[in-house]
Scaffold this active site. Structure first.
Site, PDB file in Angstrom:
ATOM      1  N   ASP A  28     -29.887  -0.094 -32.987  1.00 21.60           N
ATOM      2  CA  ASP A  28     -28.905   0.989 -32.810  1.00 21.60           C
ATOM      3  C   ASP A  28     -28.773   1.390 -31.341  1.00 21.60           C
ATOM      4  OD1 ASP A  28     -27.036   2.820 -33.652  1.00 21.60           O
ATOM      5  OD2 ASP A  28     -28.511   4.364 -34.154  1.00 21.60           O
ATOM      6  N   ASN A  30     -25.790   0.616 -29.352  1.00 23.65           N
ATOM      7  CA  ASN A  30     -24.884  -0.215 -28.547  1.00 23.65           C
ATOM      8  C   ASN A  30     -23.736   0.599 -27.960  1.00 23.65           C
ATOM      9  OD1 ASN A  30     -26.424  -2.302 -29.478  1.00 23.65           O
ATOM     10  ND2 ASN A  30     -24.863  -3.182 -30.824  1.00 23.65           N
ATOM     11  N   GLY A  31     -23.155   1.467 -28.798  1.00 22.81           N
ATOM     12  CA  GLY A  31     -22.006   2.249 -28.358  1.00 22.81           C
ATOM     13  C   GLY A  31     -22.386   3.207 -27.237  1.00 22.81           C
ATOM     14  N   ASN A  76     -20.644   0.810 -42.147  1.00 26.89           N
ATOM     15  CA  ASN A  76     -19.978   0.544 -40.865  1.00 26.89           C
ATOM     16  C   ASN A  76     -18.494   0.180 -41.034  1.00 26.89           C
ATOM     17  OD1 ASN A  76     -22.979  -0.859 -39.352  1.00 26.89           O
ATOM     18  ND2 ASN A  76     -22.124   1.184 -39.099  1.00 26.89           N
ATOM     19  N   TRP A  77     -18.067  -0.043 -42.287  1.00 24.63           N
ATOM     20  CA  TRP A  77     -16.633  -0.248 -42.531  1.00 24.63           C
ATOM     21  C   TRP A  77     -15.836   1.004 -42.173  1.00 24.63           C
ATOM     22  CZ3 TRP A  77     -14.486  -4.821 -43.508  1.00 24.63           C
ATOM     23  CH2 TRP A  77     -15.278  -5.842 -44.074  1.00 24.63           C
ATOM     24  N   ARG A  79     -15.788   2.439 -39.472  1.00 25.52           N
ATOM     25  CA  ARG A  79     -15.422   2.417 -38.041  1.00 25.52           C
ATOM     26  C   ARG A  79     -14.004   1.867 -37.856  1.00 25.52           C
ATOM     27  NH1 ARG A  79     -20.895   1.147 -34.655  1.00 25.52           N
ATOM     28  NH2 ARG A  79     -22.238   2.483 -35.915  1.00 25.52           N
ATOM     29  N   ARG A 195     -36.621   1.585 -35.188  1.00 31.06           N
ATOM     30  CA  ARG A 195     -35.233   1.961 -34.922  1.00 31.06           C
ATOM     31  C   ARG A 195     -35.112   2.344 -33.460  1.00 31.06           C
ATOM     32  NH1 ARG A 195     -30.743   4.979 -38.359  1.00 31.06           N
ATOM     33  NH2 ARG A 195     -29.070   4.880 -36.834  1.00 31.06           N
TER      34      ARG A 195
HETATM   35  C1  IPE Z   1     -27.307   1.702 -38.620  1.00 30.38           C
HETATM   36  O1  IPE Z   1     -26.741   2.259 -37.482  1.00 30.38           O
HETATM   37  C2  IPE Z   1     -26.677   0.385 -38.943  1.00 30.38           C
HETATM   38  C3  IPE Z   1     -26.929  -0.698 -37.992  1.00 30.38           C
HETATM   39  C4  IPE Z   1     -27.699  -0.651 -36.961  1.00 30.38           C
HETATM   40  C5  IPE Z   1     -26.257  -1.928 -38.298  1.00 30.38           C
HETATM   41  P1  IPE Z   1     -25.525   3.309 -37.561  1.00 30.38           P
HETATM   42  O2  IPE Z   1     -25.185   3.638 -36.165  1.00 30.38           O
HETATM   43  O3  IPE Z   1     -24.460   2.762 -38.425  1.00 30.38           O
HETATM   44  O4  IPE Z   1     -26.207   4.521 -38.326  1.00 30.38           O
HETATM   45  P2  IPE Z   1     -25.838   6.076 -38.306  1.00 30.38           P
HETATM   46  O5  IPE Z   1     -24.379   6.188 -38.647  1.00 30.38           O
HETATM   47  O6  IPE Z   1     -26.134   6.597 -36.940  1.00 30.38           O
HETATM   48  O7  IPE Z   1     -26.737   6.679 -39.338  1.00 30.38           O
HETATM   49  C1  IPE Z   2     -25.536  -0.377 -33.412  1.00 34.23           C
HETATM   50  O1  IPE Z   2     -24.984   0.344 -32.382  1.00 34.23           O
HETATM   51  C2  IPE Z   2     -24.617  -1.462 -33.925  1.00 34.23           C
HETATM   52  C3  IPE Z   2     -24.049  -1.166 -35.238  1.00 34.23           C
HETATM   53  C4  IPE Z   2     -24.275  -0.113 -35.968  1.00 34.23           C
HETATM   54  C5  IPE Z   2     -23.119  -2.122 -35.780  1.00 34.23           C
HETATM   55  P1  IPE Z   2     -23.901   1.488 -32.624  1.00 34.23           P
HETATM   56  O2  IPE Z   2     -22.560   0.879 -32.577  1.00 34.23           O
HETATM   57  O3  IPE Z   2     -24.201   2.262 -33.848  1.00 34.23           O
HETATM   58  O4  IPE Z   2     -24.133   2.377 -31.332  1.00 34.23           O
HETATM   59  P2  IPE Z   2     -24.198   3.953 -31.265  1.00 34.23           P
HETATM   60  O5  IPE Z   2     -25.209   4.403 -32.268  1.00 34.23           O
HETATM   61  O6  IPE Z   2     -22.828   4.456 -31.592  1.00 34.23           O
HETATM   62  O7  IPE Z   2     -24.616   4.247 -29.863  1.00 34.23           O
HETATM   63 MG    MG Z   3     -25.349   3.861 -34.222  1.00 40.49          MG
END
Ligand code: IPE
Ligand code: IPE
Ligand code: MG
Length: 252
Positions: A28, A30-31, A76-77, A79, A195
């Site tokens: 978790d 990346n964003g 994640n769908w 998004r 995590r």
């Molecule tokens: C969990 O991360 C799913 C993955 C790492 C693939 P999310 O970013 O989707 O989880 P939440 O929304 O913060 O709980």
């Molecule tokens: C994890 O990073 C990747 C996936 C959940 C697919 P995020 O995309 O959730 O990154 P943050 O949590 O928004 O920083």
């Molecule tokens: Mg995340």
């Protein structure tokens, strides 16, 4: 009677602490990694794939046998479509680019999660990756993609109930009987769940399997994760005392 899934590794005979046999990672952050650098979120996902490559290599070097990574959740769908498309494209590119090397390195690749609803090209690629590595035993890389624990449990419970009803499985229902229907049926339970990104939650990952896992929440954002973080995580795992509901031997 000890149940293998929630007992210490039976092959361990004392001395050095047992290495975690199975590490699972919620990749978790990346964003946030991208936003902090003024980049689009997709740039964070791209760098996340590099962190995955580093981590697979490091895990093998460090004597881990099973690595399971959470790559795309059933939630994640929610998004934006563009981001979902990027995540699918990155999985595809990763498998296409790395499959030959993983195969040569003795890595068995598995993908867990719901197959239904995946684009057909991804489904075909996933099936190919699994088939081409089916005889590998050195290291087990499992990618949780379109995975949600509740979804998995409902699918497994439905199939188990059907098998009990039609006599394929003999009743009464047992935990071990049920586990044979989970996507993870060929994997030991995770010893350690990590995590990244400073969030303290499980987000629907391996809810059944992590019943007795050690949990480790790290502040590092996934694209920055590397060998030193994994080494440090294993070190911290060794500092934990796993009791599986029993008492420390010799405790009074
Ligand atoms: C969990 O991360 C799913 C993955 C790492 C693939 P999310 O970013 O989707 O989880 P939440 O929304 O913060 O709980
Ligand atoms: C994890 O990073 C990747 C996936 C959940 C697919 P995020 O995309 O959730 O990154 P943050 O949590 O928004 O920083
Ligand atoms: Mg995340």
């Amino acid at each position: 009677m000890a149940r293998p899934g929630i007992s210490p590794d039976p092959s361990h005979s004392g001395g050095e602490p047992p290495a975690p046999r199975h590490i699972a990672i919620i990749m978790d952050g990346n964003g946030r990694w991208a936003s902090a650098k003024g980049l689009p979120r997709t740039a964070g996902h791209e760098r996340g794939v590099e962190a995955l490559r580093r981590t697979v290599e490091a895990a093998r070097d460090l004597g881990i046998s099973y690595l399971t990574v959470f790559s795309f959740s059933t939630e994640n769908w929610r998004r934006p479509a563009a981001e979902v498309n990027t995540l699918f494209a990155l999985l595809k590119a990763y498998v296409q680019r790395d499959l030959q090397r993983l195969k040569q390195d003795g890595v068995r690749v598995r993908v867990i999660g719901q197959r239904e609803g995946l684009p057909s090209d991804i489904e075909a690629l996933v099936e190919r990756a699994e088939a081409e590595t089916v005889h590998n035993t050195r290291f087990h890389l499992t990618i949780a993609f379109n995975y949600g624990s509740r979804n998995e449990i409902v699918r497994a419970a439905t199939a188990y109930a059907q098998a009990l009803a039609d006599g394929t499985c003999k009743g009464p229902a047992t935990e071990a009987g049920f586990e044979a229907f989970l996507d993870t049926r060929e994997l030991p339970d995770p010893d350690l769940v990590i995590r990244t990104s400073g969030e303290y939650r499980i987000s629907n990952f391996l809810l059944w399997q992590a019943a007795y896992a050690e949990l480790l929440f790290l502040d590092v954002l996934w694209p920055d994760f590397g060998r030193a973080d994994l080494e440090n995580a294993i070190q911290r795992f060794h500092e934990r005392e796993r009791r599986f509901g029993a008492v420390t031997p010799g405790a009074t």
